[in-house]
Design a protein around this motif. Structure first.
Motif, short mmCIF file in Angstrom:
data_model
loop_
_atom_site.label_atom_id
_atom_site.label_comp_id
_atom_site.label_asym_id
_atom_site.label_seq_id
_atom_site.Cartn_x
_atom_site.Cartn_y
_atom_site.Cartn_z
N THR A 1 -40.91 49.71 -93.23
CA THR A 1 -39.70 48.88 -93.17
C THR A 1 -39.24 48.56 -94.59
O THR A 1 -40.06 48.61 -95.53
CB THR A 1 -39.99 47.59 -92.38
OG1 THR A 1 -38.78 47.03 -91.88
CG2 THR A 1 -40.73 46.55 -93.21
N ASN B 1 -35.77 38.69 -78.30
CA ASN B 1 -35.57 39.86 -79.17
C ASN B 1 -35.36 39.48 -80.63
O ASN B 1 -34.61 40.13 -81.36
CB ASN B 1 -34.38 40.70 -78.68
CG ASN B 1 -34.56 41.16 -77.26
OD1 ASN B 1 -35.61 41.65 -76.88
ND2 ASN B 1 -33.51 40.99 -76.44
N ALA C 1 -42.40 44.67 -88.69
CA ALA C 1 -41.34 43.82 -89.23
C ALA C 1 -40.05 44.62 -89.39
O ALA C 1 -40.06 45.86 -89.41
CB ALA C 1 -41.75 43.23 -90.57
N ASP C 2 -38.95 43.87 -89.52
CA ASP C 2 -37.65 44.47 -89.83
C ASP C 2 -37.35 44.40 -91.32
O ASP C 2 -36.46 45.09 -91.81
CB ASP C 2 -36.55 43.74 -89.05
CG ASP C 2 -36.76 43.87 -87.55
OD1 ASP C 2 -36.40 44.92 -87.00
OD2 ASP C 2 -37.32 42.93 -86.94
N GLU D 1 -30.65 45.12 -93.92
CA GLU D 1 -31.51 43.95 -94.13
C GLU D 1 -31.56 43.56 -95.60
O GLU D 1 -31.58 42.37 -95.95
CB GLU D 1 -32.91 44.22 -93.59
CG GLU D 1 -33.00 44.30 -92.08
CD GLU D 1 -32.59 43.00 -91.40
OE1 GLU D 1 -32.93 41.92 -91.91
OE2 GLU D 1 -31.92 43.06 -90.35
N VAL E 1 -35.98 33.61 -86.21
CA VAL E 1 -36.62 34.86 -86.62
C VAL E 1 -38.12 34.63 -86.66
O VAL E 1 -38.58 33.52 -86.98
CB VAL E 1 -36.09 35.31 -88.00
CG1 VAL E 1 -36.39 34.29 -89.08
CG2 VAL E 1 -36.65 36.68 -88.40
N LYS F 1 -35.83 39.20 -84.50
CA LYS F 1 -36.35 40.09 -85.53
C LYS F 1 -37.56 39.44 -86.21
O LYS F 1 -37.83 38.24 -86.03
CB LYS F 1 -35.27 40.41 -86.57
CG LYS F 1 -34.17 41.31 -86.02
CD LYS F 1 -33.24 41.77 -87.12
CE LYS F 1 -32.23 42.78 -86.60
NZ LYS F 1 -31.36 43.30 -87.67
N THR F 2 -38.27 40.23 -87.00
CA THR F 2 -39.46 39.74 -87.70
C THR F 2 -39.33 40.03 -89.19
O THR F 2 -38.98 41.14 -89.58
CB THR F 2 -40.73 40.42 -87.15
OG1 THR F 2 -40.88 40.08 -85.76
CG2 THR F 2 -41.97 39.95 -87.91
N VAL F 3 -39.62 39.02 -89.98
CA VAL F 3 -39.65 39.15 -91.44
C VAL F 3 -41.06 38.83 -91.91
O VAL F 3 -41.62 37.79 -91.55
CB VAL F 3 -38.64 38.20 -92.11
CG1 VAL F 3 -38.81 38.24 -93.63
CG2 VAL F 3 -37.21 38.60 -91.74
N TYR G 1 -30.39 34.66 -89.37
CA TYR G 1 -30.84 35.40 -88.18
C TYR G 1 -30.43 34.72 -86.87
O TYR G 1 -30.75 35.23 -85.80
CB TYR G 1 -32.37 35.60 -88.24
CG TYR G 1 -32.77 36.66 -89.24
CD1 TYR G 1 -32.78 38.00 -88.89
CD2 TYR G 1 -33.11 36.32 -90.55
CE1 TYR G 1 -33.14 38.98 -89.81
CE2 TYR G 1 -33.48 37.29 -91.46
CZ TYR G 1 -33.49 38.62 -91.09
OH TYR G 1 -33.83 39.58 -92.01
#
Length: 443
Positions: A401, A67, A163-164, A364, A134, A69-71, A441
């Motif tokens: 986002t 799980n 993405a987050d 974020e 991440v 997150k994505t940047v 992260y």
């Protein structure tokens, strides 16, 4: 110097040597390929999307954390033209080090920001046994300096991009060396206005009975503003999304004064906001603009030529705040010209993109602000939107986002100008900030 820093400074040297000027559509594919190779060599799953004249590079670095997150990290590889060459103190296409600074076209905007981010990722992977907390996706485009043509088309072709947080291309420090964190920019619509009053240029003695094109065009342009310098095009402001109280407060807290603004920009004329009694900082960041970029007509050579020109051209732009649609704005300008009796003025759209403004209280973005303040040991300067233009809105419309910008610049960076440069100390500090963001992260 670390091995990774040396490696990516060598890449920066190669990138600066390529005059990837999107306005001339030159050297874009070879620049994209060089960046793609660097991302692949670092371990990214990389593709070059070349459906349009400026290829887009997409590279994924995947975390094994459940799980995660994505940047998304956004940069661009195209640059502004380097002319006038005679004002450069060194060759603009050669990365040159002097007095703790690096000089060259694109060294800040935006190739140096990209290589700093690659260095940060390489260092982090090396220090953590290739374990990322991440997911990171690099998106590197090649038409940012020409209004990001086809970036929205590329996003439509890649709906899987999620993405987050999106880390934007670049940023700077202020005069007190405080990091500037920005969360938006204005949109823009650019267009040409052309007046044609005859088939040929005439002898100027005929001006007693013939209206020349420069006068006709000037009369049309003069209707765009009222006597207080406010845009007089009906409904021009209807779509403007007003800033909230927190956004106004952030701009009010900026340390610039009216006097320092005038001095820095060498302004000789009264400020438009002085005429209206408005706050200059709030207007600069939150109001749209209508500006004449240039006017061309008639004889421009040495001496005198008594001529009545048949054609005149003005290049015009409107900077748009969030909520304003480029095509709707241009339609209102066209309607205004029609209502004022200037149906003969030709209107040609050249570029357009919307504006965007992040919520600077988003968790974020707060993460980025806090880590900058911890790394630098100084309060960050938080700007909800810049006065300039960029393609943030394309990214937001596609990915929905928060977007935040920071980078390696400083007040003397001279983006778009001769002698563009960065300070190596800012470059190094920015590497450490991004490493800290990646590491955060793990929590």
């Amino acid at each position: 110097m670390s091995t990774n820093k040396e490696r990516y400074l060598d890449l920066l040297k190669e990138l600066v040597a390529i005059p990837s000027v999107s306005a001339k559509r030159e050297h874009l594919p070879e620049t994209a390929d060089l960046i793609a190779k660097a991302l692949t060599d670092l371990g990214g799953e990389t593709a070059v999307e070349d459906s349009y004249f400026a290829p887009l590079v997409i590279s994924h670095f995947k975390s094994q954390k459940p799980n995660a997150k994505t940047v998304i990290i956004y940069n661009h590889y195209d640059v502004q033209p380097a002319e006038p060459f005679d004002l450069w103190e060194s060759d603009p296409w050669t990365l040159t080090e002097k007095d703790g600074k690096l000089f060259g076209r694109g060294v800040d905007d935006d190739k140096g920001n990209l290589t700093a981010r690659l260095t940060a990722l390489a260092d982090y992977l090396e220090e953590h046994n290739n374990a990322l907390p991440v997911n990171l996706t690099f998106i590197v485009e090649g038409s940012e300096e020409t209004a990001s043509q086809h970036l929205d088309d590329y996003f439509k072709k890649h709906p899987e991009l999620k993405a987050d947080l999106i880390i934007w291309e670049s940023g700077s420090k202020d005069k007190d060396d405080r990091p500037i964190i920005s969360g938006g920019n204005k949109g823009i619509v650019t267009f040409n206005l052309k007046a044609k009053t005859g088939g040929i240029d005439l002898h100027s003695s005929l001006a007693a009975v013939v209206n020349g094109a420069p006068w006709r065009l000037s009369q049309a342009l003069a209707t765009f503003f009222d006597q207080d310098g406010r845009i007089a095009v009906p409904h021009f402001y209807d779509q403007v999304r007003e800033p909230n109280e927190r956004e106004k407060e952030l701009i009010e807290q900026l340390p610039d004064t009216r006097e320092s603004f005038i001095e820095k920009n060498q302004i000789k004329a009264p400020l438009l906001t002085d005429k209206r009694g408005d706050d200059w900082k709030q207007a600069l960041y939150f109001e749209p603009t209508l500006n004449i970029e240039g006017i061309t007509s008639g004889y421009q050579g040495e001496g005198v030529k008594t001529v009545l020109p048949a054609e005149a051209l003005a290049k015009v732009e409107a900077r748009l705040v969030p909520g304003m649609d480029p095509d709707d704005t241009l339609a209102r300008i066209k309607e205004h010209l029609s209502q004022q009796g200037f149906l003969d003025i030709e209107v040609e759209k050249t570029l357009g993109q919307g504006g965007y403004r992040s919520d600077m209280t988003d968790p974020e973005i707060k993460r980025v602000i806090d880590l900058h303040e911890k790394t630098y040991g100084k309060d960050a300067v938080v700007i909800p939107t810049s006065a300039g233009t960029g393609p943030m809105n394309y990214a937001y419309e596609a990915i929905q986002t928060p977007i935040v910008g920071f980078g390696i610049g400083y007040p003397g960076t001279l983006d778009h100008a001769p002698n563009e440069n960065i300070r190596l100390k800012d470059y190094d500090e920015n590497i450490e900030v991004l490493k800290a963001i990646i590491d955060s992260y793990k929590e």
